[in-house]
Design a protein around this motif. Structure first.
Motif, PDB file in Angstrom:
ATOM      1  N   ILE A 138      16.189  56.324  32.415  1.00  0.00           N
ATOM      2  CA  ILE A 138      15.421  55.162  32.865  1.00  0.00           C
ATOM      3  C   ILE A 138      14.301  55.598  33.805  1.00  0.00           C
ATOM      4  CG2 ILE A 138      15.543  53.085  34.313  1.00  0.00           C
ATOM      5  CD1 ILE A 138      18.245  52.475  33.092  1.00  0.00           C
ATOM      6  N   GLU A 139      14.597  56.596  34.641  1.00  0.00           N
ATOM      7  CA  GLU A 139      13.599  57.090  35.580  1.00  0.00           C
ATOM      8  C   GLU A 139      12.451  57.800  34.870  1.00  0.00           C
ATOM      9  OE1 GLU A 139      15.715  59.581  38.225  1.00  0.00           O
ATOM     10  OE2 GLU A 139      17.015  57.993  39.017  1.00  0.00           O
ATOM     11  N   GLN A 140      12.725  58.355  33.666  1.00  0.00           N
ATOM     12  CA  GLN A 140      11.716  59.117  32.948  1.00  0.00           C
ATOM     13  C   GLN A 140      10.996  58.303  31.879  1.00  0.00           C
ATOM     14  OE1 GLN A 140      13.656  62.602  31.358  1.00  0.00           O
ATOM     15  NE2 GLN A 140      14.781  63.000  33.251  1.00  0.00           N
ATOM     16  N   ASP A 141      11.628  57.245  31.399  1.00  0.00           N
ATOM     17  CA  ASP A 141      11.067  56.466  30.295  1.00  0.00           C
ATOM     18  C   ASP A 141      11.026  54.995  30.698  1.00  0.00           C
ATOM     19  OD1 ASP A 141      10.386  55.243  27.907  1.00  0.00           O
ATOM     20  OD2 ASP A 141      11.617  56.562  26.667  1.00  0.00           O
ATOM     21  N   SER A 142       9.842  54.501  30.977  1.00  0.00           N
ATOM     22  CA  SER A 142       9.694  53.120  31.449  1.00  0.00           C
ATOM     23  C   SER A 142       9.976  52.086  30.373  1.00  0.00           C
ATOM     24  CB  SER A 142       8.274  52.906  31.982  1.00  0.00           C
ATOM     25  OG  SER A 142       7.320  53.148  30.950  1.00  0.00           O
ATOM     26  N   SER A 143      10.053  52.522  29.116  1.00  0.00           N
ATOM     27  CA  SER A 143      10.316  51.565  28.042  1.00  0.00           C
ATOM     28  C   SER A 143      11.776  51.132  27.987  1.00  0.00           C
ATOM     29  CB  SER A 143       9.913  52.150  26.691  1.00  0.00           C
ATOM     30  OG  SER A 143      10.756  53.242  26.350  1.00  0.00           O
ATOM     31  N   ILE A 144      12.666  51.850  28.696  1.00  0.00           N
ATOM     32  CA  ILE A 144      14.070  51.433  28.761  1.00  0.00           C
ATOM     33  C   ILE A 144      14.154  50.323  29.793  1.00  0.00           C
ATOM     34  CG2 ILE A 144      16.449  52.139  29.154  1.00  0.00           C
ATOM     35  CD1 ILE A 144      15.647  54.991  28.524  1.00  0.00           C
ATOM     36  N   SER A 145      14.239  49.099  29.322  1.00  0.00           N
ATOM     37  CA  SER A 145      14.182  47.962  30.237  1.00  0.00           C
ATOM     38  C   SER A 145      15.509  47.718  30.937  1.00  0.00           C
ATOM     39  CB  SER A 145      13.764  46.696  29.486  1.00  0.00           C
ATOM     40  OG  SER A 145      14.743  46.341  28.525  1.00  0.00           O
ATOM     41  N   SER A 146      16.633  48.008  30.261  1.00  0.00           N
ATOM     42  CA  SER A 146      17.923  47.669  30.854  1.00  0.00           C
ATOM     43  C   SER A 146      19.021  48.585  30.348  1.00  0.00           C
ATOM     44  CB  SER A 146      18.320  46.214  30.533  1.00  0.00           C
ATOM     45  OG  SER A 146      17.326  45.301  30.918  1.00  0.00           O
ATOM     46  N   LEU A 147      19.974  48.842  31.221  1.00  0.00           N
ATOM     47  CA  LEU A 147      21.248  49.449  30.856  1.00  0.00           C
ATOM     48  C   LEU A 147      22.331  48.517  31.369  1.00  0.00           C
ATOM     49  CD1 LEU A 147      23.322  51.585  30.014  1.00  0.00           C
ATOM     50  CD2 LEU A 147      22.869  52.757  32.198  1.00  0.00           C
ATOM     51  N   VAL A 148      23.052  47.894  30.453  1.00  0.00           N
ATOM     52  CA  VAL A 148      24.118  46.953  30.795  1.00  0.00           C
ATOM     53  C   VAL A 148      25.447  47.671  30.637  1.00  0.00           C
ATOM     54  CG1 VAL A 148      25.162  44.714  30.302  1.00  0.00           C
ATOM     55  CG2 VAL A 148      22.705  45.060  29.932  1.00  0.00           C
ATOM     56  N   ASN A 149      26.156  47.840  31.731  1.00  0.00           N
ATOM     57  CA  ASN A 149      27.432  48.549  31.718  1.00  0.00           C
ATOM     58  C   ASN A 149      28.590  47.564  31.702  1.00  0.00           C
ATOM     59  OD1 ASN A 149      26.655  51.436  31.994  1.00  0.00           O
ATOM     60  ND2 ASN A 149      25.748  50.731  33.916  1.00  0.00           N
ATOM     61  N   PHE A 150      29.397  47.633  30.649  1.00  0.00           N
ATOM     62  CA  PHE A 150      30.594  46.811  30.589  1.00  0.00           C
ATOM     63  C   PHE A 150      31.668  47.374  31.532  1.00  0.00           C
ATOM     64  CE2 PHE A 150      30.176  44.830  26.057  1.00  0.00           C
ATOM     65  CZ  PHE A 150      29.094  44.097  26.519  1.00  0.00           C
ATOM     66  N   ALA A 151      32.541  46.477  32.011  1.00  0.00           N
ATOM     67  CA  ALA A 151      33.637  46.898  32.871  1.00  0.00           C
ATOM     68  C   ALA A 151      34.661  47.722  32.109  1.00  0.00           C
ATOM     69  CB  ALA A 151      34.296  45.676  33.511  1.00  0.00           C
ATOM     70  N   ARG A 152      34.771  47.482  30.820  1.00  0.00           N
ATOM     71  CA  ARG A 152      35.647  48.260  29.935  1.00  0.00           C
ATOM     72  C   ARG A 152      35.142  48.090  28.519  1.00  0.00           C
ATOM     73  NH1 ARG A 152      38.838  44.798  27.083  1.00  0.00           N
ATOM     74  NH2 ARG A 152      39.351  42.764  28.015  1.00  0.00           N
ATOM     75  N   ASN A 153      35.850  48.686  27.582  1.00  0.00           N
ATOM     76  CA  ASN A 153      35.438  48.594  26.186  1.00  0.00           C
ATOM     77  C   ASN A 153      35.804  47.228  25.619  1.00  0.00           C
ATOM     78  OD1 ASN A 153      36.503  49.213  23.061  1.00  0.00           O
ATOM     79  ND2 ASN A 153      34.529  50.098  23.595  1.00  0.00           N
ATOM     80  N   PHE A 154      34.787  46.494  25.139  1.00  0.00           N
ATOM     81  CA  PHE A 154      35.005  45.179  24.543  1.00  0.00           C
ATOM     82  C   PHE A 154      34.686  45.169  23.042  1.00  0.00           C
ATOM     83  CE2 PHE A 154      34.698  44.056  28.981  1.00  0.00           C
ATOM     84  CZ  PHE A 154      35.600  43.016  29.119  1.00  0.00           C
ATOM     85  N   GLY A 155      34.166  46.250  22.500  1.00  0.00           N
ATOM     86  CA  GLY A 155      33.858  46.296  21.080  1.00  0.00           C
ATOM     87  C   GLY A 155      32.390  46.051  20.792  1.00  0.00           C
ATOM     88  N   LYS A 156      31.967  46.456  19.602  1.00  0.00           N
ATOM     89  CA  LYS A 156      30.552  46.371  19.240  1.00  0.00           C
ATOM     90  C   LYS A 156      30.070  44.932  19.129  1.00  0.00           C
ATOM     91  CE  LYS A 156      27.111  48.093  15.977  1.00  0.00           C
ATOM     92  NZ  LYS A 156      26.836  48.805  14.700  1.00  0.00           N
ATOM     93  N   GLU A 157      30.917  44.015  18.669  1.00  0.00           N
ATOM     94  CA  GLU A 157      30.483  42.627  18.544  1.00  0.00           C
ATOM     95  C   GLU A 157      30.127  42.050  19.923  1.00  0.00           C
ATOM     96  OE1 GLU A 157      30.413  41.434  15.112  1.00  0.00           O
ATOM     97  OE2 GLU A 157      30.658  43.604  15.156  1.00  0.00           O
ATOM     98  N   ALA A 158      30.945  42.361  20.929  1.00  0.00           N
ATOM     99  CA  ALA A 158      30.645  41.907  22.286  1.00  0.00           C
ATOM    100  C   ALA A 158      29.392  42.590  22.816  1.00  0.00           C
ATOM    101  CB  ALA A 158      31.831  42.188  23.205  1.00  0.00           C
ATOM    102  N   ALA A 159      29.209  43.874  22.477  1.00  0.00           N
ATOM    103  CA  ALA A 159      28.018  44.599  22.945  1.00  0.00           C
ATOM    104  C   ALA A 159      26.750  43.996  22.349  1.00  0.00           C
ATOM    105  CB  ALA A 159      28.136  46.075  22.569  1.00  0.00           C
ATOM    106  N   MET A 160      26.777  43.636  21.069  1.00  0.00           N
ATOM    107  CA  MET A 160      25.605  43.007  20.465  1.00  0.00           C
ATOM    108  C   MET A 160      25.348  41.634  21.077  1.00  0.00           C
ATOM    109  SD  MET A 160      25.682  44.081  16.431  1.00  0.00           S
ATOM    110  CE  MET A 160      27.377  43.613  16.111  1.00  0.00           C
ATOM    111  N   THR A 161      26.421  40.914  21.395  1.00  0.00           N
ATOM    112  CA  THR A 161      26.277  39.619  22.055  1.00  0.00           C
ATOM    113  C   THR A 161      25.588  39.779  23.398  1.00  0.00           C
ATOM    114  OG1 THR A 161      28.268  38.756  20.967  1.00  0.00           O
ATOM    115  CG2 THR A 161      27.532  37.631  22.953  1.00  0.00           C
ATOM    116  N   ALA A 162      26.021  40.772  24.171  1.00  0.00           N
ATOM    117  CA  ALA A 162      25.390  41.027  25.464  1.00  0.00           C
ATOM    118  C   ALA A 162      23.928  41.413  25.293  1.00  0.00           C
ATOM    119  CB  ALA A 162      26.141  42.136  26.201  1.00  0.00           C
TER     120      ALA A 162
END
Length: 345
Positions: free
Chosen positions: A64-88
């Protein structure tokens, strides 16, 4: 009225779910910069870290510090699965459209250029990638995947899944806001995106082999994924047991009449153990299967009634850090949806 994007001034967000992908992050970003150089100024990237146990979080945070095009990194508290990740990802993107893609580069970045060209015409809500060659998959994988798409489309009257189309697709803001309004916890994103897309088209592409790392899916997870998809979009498995029960009752009545007529005409026969236990076991198996199907639907009703959140966010890095509270509220999108509601008139 159609909402047609401005070809000179638009923002395209890439939604990239990751789980234990620390070695794939830098090659992925390098490929994005190389293959999408012509539209790079229009792109921002949202990574969803689905509870990774390796250094994925720290690698992306560093990038993120090197590439300004990365707007967000959303960290889940634990693994919720890809469907939840796409929802987020849909909850956090700010672009006029979003592309859902994997970090392993099996979704070729250059295909996004074709997605964008079609989207900029204003004629499509969704442009999805269609695999034209599955020869790299095992025979079992090809057989089960093809069977699932055909079976799903046979059962579901209101939603049709295009065959050989995965999660790799571009969706416009209208579809994004519509999906964000869907409250179910058992999420089958392929179905939800297909249900929300009024105008969709496919783009054929060759899917390369995974260049690094290992797939996180196995046949057990794929089986559960398929069951979630079927039960989310059709009640046919529940209704079919009424027909099965009627058929068995009809056969039982015919057999009963045979026994009565046989006894009246030829005398009483001593019933055989083998035939009796076979009928008992068959009917018992039918009952257990039907109870299993009913139980599957009841368990999903139970999950929905608890109203637990689809995912829990531990932390957010990037441009969305200050808006985390608002982004986690799945009801805040109504105003935005009204802004695009004329698209559906």
């Amino acid at each position: 009225m159609n909402h047609q994007p401005n070809p000179l001034d638009y923002r395209l967000s890439l939604i990239v779910p990751v789980y234990n992908e620390e070695v794939a992050i830098e090659p992925f970003l390098a490929a994005i910069n190389d293959k999408l150089s012509s539209i790079r100024s229009h792109i921002d990237i949202v990574f969803i870290n689905d509870g990774s146990k390796d250094n994925t979080k720290y690698v992306i945070d560093k990038m993120i510090e090197q590439d300004s095009s990365i707007s967000s990194l959303v960290n889940f508290a634990r693994n919720f699965g890809k469907e939840a990740a796409m929802t987020a990802g849909l909850d956090y993107v700010q672009g006029d459209a979003a592309v859902i893609m994997d970090v392993d580069l099996q979704d070729p970045p250059e295909v996004i250029l074709e997605f964008v060209d079609l989207w900029l015409t204003g004629d499509y809500d969704t442009i999805y990638g269609v695999r034209v060659d599955r020869s790299q998959d095992t025979y079992t994988k090809r057989l089960t995947a093809g069977g699932f798409y055909r079976f799903f489309n046979f059962l579901s009257a209101e939603t049709t899944l295009p065959e050989n189309a995965g999660d790799f697709r571009l969706i416009n803001r209208c579809v994004i806001e519509t999906v964000k309004q869907l409250p179910e916890r058992n999420r089958f994103m392929k179905g939800l995106l297909a249900w929300s897309s009024l105008r969709a088209t496919g783009v054929n592409f060759q899917r390369p082999e995974r260049f690094i790392g290992d797939t996180k899916f196995n046949y057990w997870k794929l089986w559960n994924f398929a069951m979630d998809g079927i039960t989310s979009f059709t009640a046919w498995p529940l209704r079919v047991w009424g027909f099965v029960g009627f058929g068995i009752s009809l056969l039982s009545f015919i057999f009963l009449m045979y026994i009565v007529i046989s006894a009246l005409c030829f005398g009483v026969h001593t019933p055989g153990y083998a035939s009796t236990i076979s009928v008992v076991l068959f009917l018992g198996g039918i009952q257990l299967i039907s109870l299993g199907v009913i139980g599957g639907y009841v368990s999903r009703i139970y999950t929905e009634l608890k109203h637990r959140p689809i995912y829990l966010v531990e932390d957010v890095y990037g441009n969305y850090r200050n808006n985390q509270q608002e982004s986690n509220n799945r009801h805040h999108t109504q105003t935005t949806l009204n802004k695009y509601s004329n698209r559906y008139e």
